[in-house]
Design an enzyme around this catalytic site. Structure first.
Site, short mmCIF file in Angstrom:
data_model
loop_
_atom_site.label_atom_id
_atom_site.label_comp_id
_atom_site.label_asym_id
_atom_site.label_seq_id
_atom_site.Cartn_x
_atom_site.Cartn_y
_atom_site.Cartn_z
N LYS A 85 0.85 -1.20 0.00
CA LYS A 85 0.00 0.00 0.00
C LYS A 85 0.88 1.25 0.00
CE LYS A 85 -3.64 2.08 2.86
NZ LYS A 85 -3.14 2.99 3.88
N SER A 107 -2.19 4.56 -2.92
CA SER A 107 -2.67 5.27 -1.74
C SER A 107 -1.66 6.34 -1.34
CB SER A 107 -2.82 4.26 -0.58
OG SER A 107 -3.15 4.93 0.63
N HIS A 109 -2.05 7.37 1.81
CA HIS A 109 -2.34 7.21 3.24
C HIS A 109 -3.33 8.25 3.73
CE1 HIS A 109 0.92 4.40 2.94
NE2 HIS A 109 1.73 5.37 2.53
N ASP A 140 -7.19 3.75 -2.87
CA ASP A 140 -7.99 4.45 -1.85
C ASP A 140 -7.60 5.92 -1.83
OD1 ASP A 140 -5.80 4.91 -0.15
OD2 ASP A 140 -6.40 3.40 1.32
N GLY A 141 -8.40 6.71 -1.11
CA GLY A 141 -8.14 8.15 -1.01
C GLY A 141 -9.23 8.96 -1.67
N GLY A 142 -10.15 9.47 -0.87
CA GLY A 142 -11.16 10.39 -1.40
C GLY A 142 -12.35 9.74 -2.08
N VAL A 143 -12.49 8.44 -1.97
CA VAL A 143 -13.64 7.77 -2.61
C VAL A 143 -14.88 8.03 -1.75
CG1 VAL A 143 -14.63 5.56 -3.33
CG2 VAL A 143 -12.17 5.98 -3.61
N GLY A 163 -11.73 4.80 3.68
CA GLY A 163 -11.22 4.94 5.04
C GLY A 163 -12.16 5.72 5.93
N ARG A 164 -12.12 7.05 5.84
CA ARG A 164 -12.87 7.89 6.76
C ARG A 164 -14.38 7.64 6.75
NH1 ARG A 164 -8.70 10.85 4.77
NH2 ARG A 164 -7.28 11.84 6.25
C1 LIG Z 1 -7.03 8.50 11.50
C2 LIG Z 1 -6.32 7.81 10.37
C3 LIG Z 1 -5.16 7.08 10.61
C4 LIG Z 1 -4.48 6.42 9.55
N1 LIG Z 1 -3.33 5.71 9.80
C5 LIG Z 1 -2.70 5.08 8.77
C6 LIG Z 1 -1.51 4.32 9.01
O1 LIG Z 1 -1.02 4.20 10.13
N2 LIG Z 1 -0.92 3.70 7.95
C7 LIG Z 1 -1.45 3.80 6.67
O2 LIG Z 1 -0.89 3.22 5.72
N3 LIG Z 1 -2.57 4.51 6.43
C8 LIG Z 1 -3.20 5.14 7.44
N4 LIG Z 1 -4.34 5.87 7.19
C9 LIG Z 1 -4.85 5.94 5.81
C10 LIG Z 1 -5.92 4.87 5.55
O3 LIG Z 1 -5.40 3.57 5.71
C11 LIG Z 1 -6.47 5.00 4.13
O4 LIG Z 1 -5.41 4.87 3.20
C12 LIG Z 1 -7.17 6.34 3.91
O5 LIG Z 1 -7.90 6.73 5.06
C13 LIG Z 1 -8.08 6.26 2.70
O6 LIG Z 1 -8.51 7.53 2.34
P1 LIG Z 1 -9.98 8.12 2.75
O7 LIG Z 1 -10.01 8.24 4.25
O8 LIG Z 1 -10.04 9.41 2.04
O9 LIG Z 1 -11.02 7.12 2.25
C14 LIG Z 1 -5.01 6.52 8.24
C15 LIG Z 1 -6.19 7.24 8.01
C16 LIG Z 1 -6.85 7.90 9.05
C17 LIG Z 1 -8.11 8.69 8.76
#
Ligand SMILES: Cc1cc2nc3c(=O)[nH]c(=O)nc-3n(C[C@H](O)[C@H](O)[C@H](O)COP(=O)(O)O)c2cc1C
Length: 221
Positions: A85, A107, A109, A140-143, A163-164
């Site tokens: 990822k 991603s 992240h 992932d990201g912004g979907v 994610g969120r």
């Molecule tokens: C609070 C929070 C903590 C996160 N911590 C990590 C992490 O430790 N490692 C990682 O690869 N991604 C982390 N992410 C990213 C998520 O795994 C994911 O890639 C991302 O939230 C997807 O985007 P979206 O929230 O816009 O859907 C985190 C996201 C959030 C919101």
């Protein structure tokens, strides 16, 4: 919760419900939050390109230096498929494939690391092109919309992750909230497919979308 009609509304509700510090931790990105906003904006710049045969009837219907060692080590402790990822470039795709990744997740992240890195949806095609079908490429990201899912599939993703929206809907309404988010995304994807003449996922093609890059290339001709 019946009045919730799209995934983004959970963000408004969760902001009212959670302590500010908790909400800010989930919702924020790095620094100016350029990449966080761009994850969404880049989706909105990709337009649908409906095929000409459609008629009204259709409408009725990372630390990359370590990636090699990490993958090799993980392979010694599990037989599960290992997805890498955080891949955003052709070069990282080559490394992930070379070291035996079973799949890739494009991603940034959740836009929480280096601000001003590009939006994931704008990196997807480069990764897909390099992968050449040798392994599945996810994103992932912004979907936040079924149309976002459609666009990612059209640009070559094997699937998407969110994610969120899961965090927010869980905080607002527990399991029922998460189910509703997934159902809304599914319903919106099905509607987008119906309105663009795609009876199955296989029918979603690159020709169904127009990206910034396409528009620039066309303007040069
Ligand atoms: C609070 C929070 C903590 C996160 N911590 C990590 C992490 O430790 N490692 C990682 O690869 N991604 C982390 N992410 C990213 C998520 O795994 C994911 O890639 C991302 O939230 C997807 O985007 P979206 O929230 O816009 O859907 C985190 C996201 C959030 C919101």
């Amino acid at each position: 919760m019946e009045m919730i009609t799209n995934v983004s509304e959970y963000e408004r509700l969760v902001k009212e419900k959670l302590p500010k510090m908790v909400y800010d931790y989930y919702a924020s990105g790095a620094e100016d939050q350029w990449t966080l906003n761009e994850n969404r904006e880049a989706f909105s710049r990709i337009l649908f390109n409906l095929p000409p045969h459609l008629v009204l009837e259709n409408f009725a219907a990372l630390d990359l230096g370590k990636m090699d060692k990490d993958v090799k080590w993980l392979q010694t402790i599990t037989s599960l498929p290992i997805l890498v990822k955080g891949v955003m470039t052709a070069e990282d795709t080559r490394i992930a494939i070379e070291y035996g990744a079973a799949g890739i997740i494009v991603s940034n992240h959740g836009a929480r690391q280096l601000d001003y890195v590009p939006a994931t949806i704008s990196c997807l095609e480069e990764v897909v092109r390099e992968a050449k079908g040798r392994l599945p490429v996810f994103l992932d990201g912004g979907v936040r919309r079924g149309t976002d899912v459609f666009k990612a599939l059209a640009l070559g993703a094997a699937g998407v992750f969110i994610g969120r929206p899961v965090l927010y809907s869980l905080a607002v309404d527990g399991e029922a909230g998460v189910r509703k988010v997934l159902q809304m995304l599914r319903d919106e994807l099905e509607l987008a497919m119906a309105l663009s003449g795609c009876p199955s996922l296989r029918d979603i093609t690159r020709a169904h979308v127009v990206t910034d890059g396409d528009r620039i290339r066309r303007a040069r001709l």
